[in-house]
Design a protein around this motif. Sequence first.
Motif, PDB file in Angstrom:
ATOM      1  N   GLN A   1       0.825  -1.194   0.000  1.00  0.00           N
ATOM      2  CA  GLN A   1       0.000   0.000   0.000  1.00  0.00           C
ATOM      3  C   GLN A   1       0.861   1.246   0.000  1.00  0.00           C
TER       4      GLN A   1
ATOM      5  N   GLN B   1       0.940  11.293   3.721  1.00  0.00           N
ATOM      6  CA  GLN B   1       0.666  11.837   5.044  1.00  0.00           C
ATOM      7  C   GLN B   1       0.998  13.314   5.090  1.00  0.00           C
TER       8      GLN B   1
ATOM      9  N   PHE C   1       6.209  -0.604   7.416  1.00  0.00           N
ATOM     10  CA  PHE C   1       6.356   0.653   6.704  1.00  0.00           C
ATOM     11  C   PHE C   1       7.805   0.920   6.303  1.00  0.00           C
TER      12      PHE C   1
ATOM     13  N   ARG D   1      10.096  12.250   1.786  1.00  0.00           N
ATOM     14  CA  ARG D   1       9.568  13.608   1.949  1.00  0.00           C
ATOM     15  C   ARG D   1       9.819  14.353   0.651  1.00  0.00           C
TER      16      ARG D   1
ATOM     17  N   LEU E   1      -4.714   6.610   2.352  1.00  0.00           N
ATOM     18  CA  LEU E   1      -4.433   5.589   1.342  1.00  0.00           C
ATOM     19  C   LEU E   1      -4.507   6.164  -0.069  1.00  0.00           C
TER      20      LEU E   1
ATOM     21  N   TYR F   1       0.714   5.329   0.890  1.00  0.00           N
ATOM     22  CA  TYR F   1      -0.027   6.348   1.620  1.00  0.00           C
ATOM     23  C   TYR F   1       0.658   7.696   1.438  1.00  0.00           C
TER      24      TYR F   1
ATOM     25  N   GLY G   1       0.572  16.561  10.836  1.00  0.00           N
ATOM     26  CA  GLY G   1      -0.503  16.573  11.823  1.00  0.00           C
ATOM     27  C   GLY G   1      -1.689  15.692  11.494  1.00  0.00           C
ATOM     28  N   GLU G   2      -1.573  14.905  10.440  1.00  0.00           N
ATOM     29  CA  GLU G   2      -2.688  14.047  10.034  1.00  0.00           C
ATOM     30  C   GLU G   2      -2.232  12.595   9.925  1.00  0.00           C
ATOM     31  N   GLY G   3      -3.204  11.696   9.768  1.00  0.00           N
ATOM     32  CA  GLY G   3      -2.884  10.295   9.581  1.00  0.00           C
ATOM     33  C   GLY G   3      -2.601   9.984   8.119  1.00  0.00           C
ATOM     34  N   PRO G   4      -1.966   8.850   7.841  1.00  0.00           N
ATOM     35  CA  PRO G   4      -1.724   8.447   6.456  1.00  0.00           C
ATOM     36  C   PRO G   4      -3.036   8.247   5.706  1.00  0.00           C
TER      37      PRO G   4
ATOM     38  N   GLN H   1      10.641   4.010   5.467  1.00  0.00           N
ATOM     39  CA  GLN H   1      10.974   5.210   6.244  1.00  0.00           C
ATOM     40  C   GLN H   1      10.240   6.448   5.739  1.00  0.00           C
TER      41      GLN H   1
ATOM     42  N   LEU I   1       4.592  13.752   2.481  1.00  0.00           N
ATOM     43  CA  LEU I   1       5.338  12.557   2.885  1.00  0.00           C
ATOM     44  C   LEU I   1       4.643  11.339   2.279  1.00  0.00           C
TER      45      LEU I   1
END
Lengths: 116, 110
Positions: free
Chosen positions: B33, B37, B100, B105, B45, B35, B40-43, B102, B86
Amino acid sequence: NAGVMQNPRHLVRRRGQEARLRCSPMKGHSHVYWYRQLPEEGLKFMVYLQKENIIDESGMPKERFSAEFPKEGPSILRIQQVVRGDSAAYFCASSTYGTSGTDTQYFGPGTRLTVL
Amino acid sequence: TQLLEQSPQFLSIQEGENLTVYCNSSSVFSSLQWYRQEPGEGPVLLVTVVTGGEVKKLKRLTFQFGDARKDSSLHITAAQPGDTGLYLCAGARGAQKLVFGQGTRLTINP
């Protein structure tokens, strides 16, 4: 269709206090995962739960950390006697694996824990 | 032990350029998968790839899963400042934990 919900979004605790992080999975999802993200690092797996069962806790620290996913209500990640090193973003994810066969995990917005 | 090596970790390019992010492992995954990100937020999809050799396109993003299901790539065509963020790859084995990389960015300069 509401996504994964986590609360609180931000939590500040002093050393030695307890932190409780809550996660409500997406509707229809019965699998919950907790991950931790330290500053400038990737996400690291902590624990995988199904309703009333811990399936894999290989990523959980041996002491002070526990998790549950009761029959009713959200999943809870509990950290007792927090230390500064516990400061991190904690993410919950959920999936439907076993029902549709997909591995896909959907993440919540996270709880940012700061230990003073 | 880091089972998924993601590269590059940092990438800064000009708007309009193309780029590729790689995710490599010695382990076989049942799915992989990608993602994105935001701070300040979640990954969030982007895509799930399941079949060896699979290619999926999402507008200017092209995702590929290696034939042996050990590696994957994300290619962005004509990058835009809105692509800045990211990017994370994560491998899964059935219903088990995600592993995951690393993260990469990415910065797209106007």
